[in-house]
Structure formats: C-alpha cells, structure tokens
Design an enzyme around this catalytic site. Structure first.
Site, PDB file in Angstrom:
ATOM      1  N   TYR A 111       1.022  -1.280  -0.181  1.00  0.00           N
ATOM      2  CA  TYR A 111       0.019   0.077   0.042  1.00  0.00           C
ATOM      3  C   TYR A 111       0.790   1.270  -0.058  1.00  0.00           C
ATOM      4  O   TYR A 111       2.021   1.120   0.269  1.00  0.00           O
ATOM      5  CB  TYR A 111      -1.247  -0.085   1.172  1.00  0.00           C
ATOM      6  CG  TYR A 111      -0.484   0.254   2.587  1.00  0.00           C
ATOM      7  CD1 TYR A 111      -0.336   1.494   3.047  1.00  0.00           C
ATOM      8  CD2 TYR A 111       0.273  -0.717   3.306  1.00  0.00           C
ATOM      9  CE1 TYR A 111       0.373   1.760   4.273  1.00  0.00           C
ATOM     10  CE2 TYR A 111       0.881  -0.385   4.622  1.00  0.00           C
ATOM     11  CZ  TYR A 111       0.559   0.883   5.172  1.00  0.00           C
ATOM     12  OH  TYR A 111       1.297   1.240   6.175  1.00  0.00           O
ATOM     13  N   CYS A 112       0.176   2.475  -0.447  1.00  0.00           N
ATOM     14  CA  CYS A 112       0.839   3.511  -0.433  1.00  0.00           C
ATOM     15  C   CYS A 112      -0.261   4.438   0.078  1.00  0.00           C
ATOM     16  O   CYS A 112      -1.144   4.140   0.890  1.00  0.00           O
ATOM     17  CB  CYS A 112       1.566   4.182  -1.781  1.00  0.00           C
ATOM     18  SG  CYS A 112       0.173   4.359  -3.150  1.00  0.00           S
ATOM     19  N   LYS A 113      -0.093   5.841  -0.399  1.00  0.00           N
ATOM     20  CA  LYS A 113      -0.987   6.759   0.266  1.00  0.00           C
ATOM     21  C   LYS A 113      -2.554   6.786  -0.495  1.00  0.00           C
ATOM     22  O   LYS A 113      -3.613   6.559   0.257  1.00  0.00           O
ATOM     23  CB  LYS A 113      -0.529   8.335  -0.028  1.00  0.00           C
ATOM     24  CG  LYS A 113      -1.651   9.421   0.389  1.00  0.00           C
ATOM     25  CD  LYS A 113      -0.832  10.644   0.206  1.00  0.00           C
ATOM     26  CE  LYS A 113      -1.979  11.948   0.442  1.00  0.00           C
ATOM     27  NZ  LYS A 113      -3.052  11.700   1.558  1.00  0.00           N
TER      28      LYS A 113
END
Length: 126
Positions: free
Chosen positions: A78-80
């Site tokens: 995941y990221c932002k």
C-alpha cells in the site's frame, strides 16, 4: 508520451487490488505487509504490522534480502492512494512474485474505513 497517471492506470489493469474492507484477511494471510511510502509518511502513521520499504528501494530490498526473495510468498502493498503501490505491484509481478496484492485507495482509504493505525511515539531516526 505517457504521464504518471497513465502508467498507474495501466498498472492497475495488470495487478490485483483488494478493497480496504477485505484487506484484513489478506494481511493476516500474507507473509509481509509492505508500506511503499516515504519515511515521513510511514512515521506519521501506518497500518499495524507494516514493514517500511520505500518505492524507490523496493526491488533492491526484495532482491537482496533472503527473507523476502521467495517468489511464492504472499505480499500486500500500500501507499497513500494506491498509485505507487500499483506500480510497485506490477514491478514485483514482473520480477516473478506470484502473490502480490495492492490495497485499493491505499492508506487514505484504510483510514477512511476507520481501520487501526500505528503512530510511533518516538521521532524517526532515519
């Protein structure tokens, strides 16, 4: 010429994304949950149990760490907002990783779903 948005859109057609509400089970089943955001983002708050490997170092870290090099292990990224994670997932698939998932909407969607967040109490040391 392609834009970053074009690359992300293309990557999302080639990877497997999961909804935040389905992420808990995928995370429990995964060998590693990887946060591909930058250090300051990770230290501001992250999904409990996440290992921080920035997007720019991901391929190198996984290639050079025997614990992460097994291509059949289950990975959740995941990221932002899910753009960097989509690009990272596509890259790992190209490296031969067989079970890579990305959380759709990223950390923002995780927080909007009112899921738990770890926030370190000590300042970052890196």
């Amino acid at each position: 010429m392609k834009t970053a948005h074009d690359l992300v859109t293309e990557a999302k057609t080639r990877i497997h994304e999961i909804q935040p509400q389905d992420a808990d089970a995928a995370i429990r089943d995964a060998a590693v949950l990887i946060d591909v955001r930058e250090a300051d983002e990770y230290h501001a708050g992250h999904i409990p149990g996440a290992v921080h490997i920035p997007r720019g170092l991901l391929e190198f870290k996984l290639s050079n760490d025997p614990a992460l090099s097994a291509r059949d292990q289950k990975l959740v990224l995941y990221c932002k907002t899910s753009g960097r994670a989509a690009l990272a997932a596509q890259s790992l698939q190209e490296m031969g990783y067989l079970h890579v998932l990305s959380i759709q909407g990223g950390f923002d969607a995780w927080c909007e779903a009112d899921k738990p967040v770890d926030k370190p109490s000590l300042p970052p040391l890196d």
